[in-house]
Design a protein around this motif. Structure first.
Motif, PDB file in Angstrom:
ATOM      1  N   SER A 114       0.827  -1.281  -0.086  1.00 33.61           N
ATOM      2  CA  SER A 114      -0.172   0.016   0.067  1.00 33.61           C
ATOM      3  C   SER A 114       0.788   1.209   0.020  1.00 33.61           C
ATOM      4  N   SER A 139      -2.888  13.899   3.532  1.00 33.96           N
ATOM      5  CA  SER A 139      -2.763  12.427   3.058  1.00 33.96           C
ATOM      6  C   SER A 139      -4.230  11.810   2.556  1.00 33.96           C
ATOM      7  N   LEU A 140      -5.171  12.316   3.095  1.00 37.04           N
ATOM      8  CA  LEU A 140      -6.447  12.094   2.504  1.00 37.04           C
ATOM      9  C   LEU A 140      -6.497  12.699   1.293  1.00 37.04           C
ATOM     10  N   ILE A 141      -6.291  13.726   0.962  1.00 31.79           N
ATOM     11  CA  ILE A 141      -6.296  14.352  -0.477  1.00 31.79           C
ATOM     12  C   ILE A 141      -5.553  13.357  -1.445  1.00 31.79           C
ATOM     13  N   TYR A 186      -4.920  10.145  -0.954  1.00 33.80           N
ATOM     14  CA  TYR A 186      -5.368   8.867  -0.831  1.00 33.80           C
ATOM     15  C   TYR A 186      -6.725   8.778  -1.806  1.00 33.80           C
ATOM     16  N   ILE A 187      -7.358  10.151  -1.687  1.00 29.51           N
ATOM     17  CA  ILE A 187      -8.684   9.923  -2.491  1.00 29.51           C
ATOM     18  C   ILE A 187      -8.358   9.910  -3.981  1.00 29.51           C
ATOM     19  N   ARG A 188      -7.332  10.718  -4.230  1.00 29.39           N
ATOM     20  CA  ARG A 188      -6.775  10.700  -5.491  1.00 29.39           C
ATOM     21  C   ARG A 188      -6.256   9.480  -6.006  1.00 29.39           C
ATOM     22  N   ARG A 189      -5.368   8.494  -5.156  1.00 22.35           N
ATOM     23  CA  ARG A 189      -4.878   7.359  -5.644  1.00 22.35           C
ATOM     24  C   ARG A 189      -6.084   6.274  -5.730  1.00 22.35           C
ATOM     25  N   SER A 190      -7.178   6.487  -5.042  1.00 23.03           N
ATOM     26  CA  SER A 190      -8.232   5.420  -4.884  1.00 23.03           C
ATOM     27  C   SER A 190      -8.993   5.539  -6.069  1.00 23.03           C
ATOM     28  N   ASN A 191      -9.132   6.822  -6.967  1.00 20.62           N
ATOM     29  CA  ASN A 191      -9.774   6.812  -8.032  1.00 20.62           C
ATOM     30  C   ASN A 191      -8.601   6.575  -9.394  1.00 20.62           C
ATOM     31  N   GLY A 217      -6.443   4.181  -9.180  1.00 19.70           N
ATOM     32  CA  GLY A 217      -6.535   2.754  -8.939  1.00 19.70           C
ATOM     33  C   GLY A 217      -7.511   2.062  -9.885  1.00 19.70           C
ATOM     34  N   ILE A 218      -8.821   2.806  -9.755  1.00 13.47           N
ATOM     35  CA  ILE A 218     -10.012   2.215 -10.430  1.00 13.47           C
ATOM     36  C   ILE A 218     -10.097   2.737 -12.030  1.00 13.47           C
ATOM     37  N   SER A 219      -9.468   3.838 -12.238  1.00  8.18           N
ATOM     38  CA  SER A 219      -9.805   4.383 -13.732  1.00  8.18           C
ATOM     39  C   SER A 219      -8.671   4.258 -14.552  1.00  8.18           C
ATOM     40  N   ARG A 276      -0.598   3.846 -14.614  1.00  5.09           N
ATOM     41  CA  ARG A 276      -0.458   3.927 -13.123  1.00  5.09           C
ATOM     42  C   ARG A 276       1.130   3.812 -12.985  1.00  5.09           C
ATOM     43  N   ILE A 327       1.503  -1.535  -8.024  1.00  9.24           N
ATOM     44  CA  ILE A 327       0.694  -1.150  -8.920  1.00  9.24           C
ATOM     45  C   ILE A 327      -0.700  -2.118  -8.919  1.00  9.24           C
ATOM     46  N   HIS A 350     -16.172   8.715 -13.275  1.00 12.96           N
ATOM     47  CA  HIS A 350     -15.657   8.176 -12.144  1.00 12.96           C
ATOM     48  C   HIS A 350     -16.337   8.525 -10.753  1.00 12.96           C
ATOM     49  N   MET A 352     -12.001  18.636  -0.846  1.00 13.46           N
ATOM     50  CA  MET A 352     -11.161  18.867   0.111  1.00 13.46           C
ATOM     51  C   MET A 352      -9.762  19.295  -0.493  1.00 13.46           C
ATOM     52  N   ALA A 353      -9.491  19.038  -1.723  1.00 10.95           N
ATOM     53  CA  ALA A 353      -8.552  19.416  -2.179  1.00 10.95           C
ATOM     54  C   ALA A 353      -8.467  21.030  -2.671  1.00 10.95           C
ATOM     55  N   TYR A 399     -13.857  17.929  -9.653  1.00 10.57           N
ATOM     56  CA  TYR A 399     -15.035  17.235  -9.285  1.00 10.57           C
ATOM     57  C   TYR A 399     -16.400  17.817  -9.627  1.00 10.57           C
ATOM     58  N   LEU A 424      -9.371   8.705   6.752  1.00 13.56           N
ATOM     59  CA  LEU A 424      -7.957   8.150   6.139  1.00 13.56           C
ATOM     60  C   LEU A 424      -7.968   6.500   6.080  1.00 13.56           C
ATOM     61  N   TYR A 469     -10.130   5.229   3.745  1.00  9.69           N
ATOM     62  CA  TYR A 469      -9.638   5.324   2.059  1.00  9.69           C
ATOM     63  C   TYR A 469      -8.532   4.330   1.790  1.00  9.69           C
ATOM     64  N   SER A 486      -8.459   2.047  -1.182  1.00  5.76           N
ATOM     65  CA  SER A 486      -7.423   1.793  -2.346  1.00  5.76           C
ATOM     66  C   SER A 486      -6.981   0.604  -2.592  1.00  5.76           C
ATOM     67  N   ASN A 487      -6.700   0.000  -1.288  1.00  6.63           N
ATOM     68  CA  ASN A 487      -5.983  -1.351  -1.392  1.00  6.63           C
ATOM     69  C   ASN A 487      -6.986  -2.344  -2.287  1.00  6.63           C
ATOM     70  N   ILE A 508      -7.571  -2.354  -5.771  1.00  4.71           N
ATOM     71  CA  ILE A 508      -6.470  -2.870  -6.606  1.00  4.71           C
ATOM     72  C   ILE A 508      -6.389  -4.464  -6.461  1.00  4.71           C
ATOM     73  N   GLY A 526     -15.832   0.861 -10.974  1.00  8.64           N
ATOM     74  CA  GLY A 526     -15.030   1.142 -11.492  1.00  8.64           C
ATOM     75  C   GLY A 526     -14.947   0.069 -13.066  1.00  8.64           C
TER      76      GLY A 526
END
Lengths: 197, 197
Positions: free
Chosen positions: A75, A137-139, A141-146, A148-150, A156, A180, B73, B87-88, B98, B138, B141, B145-146, B149, B181
């Motif tokens: 992770s 961190s949240l910002i 992670y939100i970006r990453r979890s999107n 990961g899916i899209s 990636r 990845i 997405h 938040m970003a 968004y 967090l 999320y 995010s794990n 994937i 996704g």
DNA sequence: GAAAAAAAATGAAGTAGTTTAAGACTTTTA
DNA sequence: TAAAAGTCTTAAACTACTTCATTTTTTTTC
């Protein structure tokens, strides 16, 4: 007296978000524990209850879980100036599902659960520090979890290289594949394809 | 005087983590703005700078981005008792990527950037509230995010149903596909397969 | 610095998920 | 309440990624 390099690093990290007096700095440092982990050694393992949250002052570690088939899913890679640990276990006191293993000889500063709570009592400004740290961190992670899916695996990989150019050369392709979310074989194909472009 | 239902909801949410005096509650409420959004209307759109963070008191909204091909997405569905926004953009004052669109007639309480800062000055305990709120977000999320994937689409669907049984029946399959996704066609196959099991 | 162990490359055959297209069903709108 | 618009289903052909098996290259260990 000159402060230790590792102490200077963590103070710099904290004072990016909040101001601290000399006394507060000393108090904060006194709540931290120094930890060294040799390459391939575990900082923590699944099943244990996490006792510390860590700041890395030297080295590189990988944070991962094992799925039912025993395949690792990484992770994060944590290098100097990063925070790591398993916050879920740290907060709930339930056993962790994560392993944290050093991929290089590493040095860290840990804060225990008790000292973390004490910190908020003694220097309430740290609520603000952690509020901002978690918010950032949240910002990401939100970006990453999107993503990961899209994104496709190739996208990636390109994104990871762009974002972490300093990490990509310190880790194996196998570990990168586990981050990845693909097999090492397919990672190998992607890398040779992207390098040919 | 009886407090409004929406005010009671947000106060309950906040006092799960921190204690507030009557005066502090009133002060807090005074910093909030009521917003109503009709079904299919936008709460915000990509390109705008986010002015508010929102707490939902009634209804359901979807938070999503559009990729280069124009496919949506969805990063979250927000229902009663949830917090949402970008938040970003809220923090950096840069334009958002968004869209937030109501999937039912909805009611929200918003806090502006200025009032958010003011809140920390007037009632510093809110640093703690947001520290804990962000920490919990967090944790979920990181988990998501794990999963994005490491799980198959079918496993992600089963997990979503298990975790959000109250949301799954309020949204369209198409929107669920954009969250999981995958394509709506494959979502349809998964659902009929899982229901047959 | 030789032997052992781990990582990386390559290829062939298989599976999860996409694309396109068309018809049935449901909801929205006037 | 009829027409229009959107959602859901099904199926066939396709692509991204996996699995398994083998060889080459690099790193670790004594």
């Amino acid at each position: 007296m000159e402060p230790k390099h590792s102490h200077q690093l963590i103070i710099d990290n904290v004072t990016r978000f909040i101001d601290l007096t000399e006394l507060e700095k000393q108090k904060y440092i006194s709540l931290l524990t120094e930890v060294k982990v040799k390459k391939k050694a575990f900082l923590m393992q699944a099943g244990e209850v996490t006792k510390y949250e860590y700041f890395i002052t030297k080295g590189c570690l990988k944070v991962y879980t094992l799925d039912e088939e025993g395949s690792p899913h990484i992770s994060m890679f944590a290098v100097e100036d990063y925070w790591t640990g398993d916050m879920a276990s740290f907060m709930t006191k339930e056993p962790s599902h994560y392993f944290i293993k050093a991929t290089e000889d590493s040095e860290l500063l840990g804060i225990s659960r008790a000292n973390y709570e004490l910190l908020f009592q003694e220097i309430p400004k740290f609520e603000r520090f952690y509020r901002i740290l978690y918010q950032k961190s949240l910002i990401s992670y939100i970006r990453r979890s999107n993503q990961g899916i899209s994104l496709t695996a190739e996208e990636r990989y390109i994104e990871f290289k762009r974002k972490y150019p300093n990490i990509v050369n310190r880790i194996t392709q196998k570990d990168l594949a586990a981050y990845i979310g693909i097999t090492p074989e397919f990672m190998s194909k992607i890398i040779s394809k992207v390098n040919r472009m």
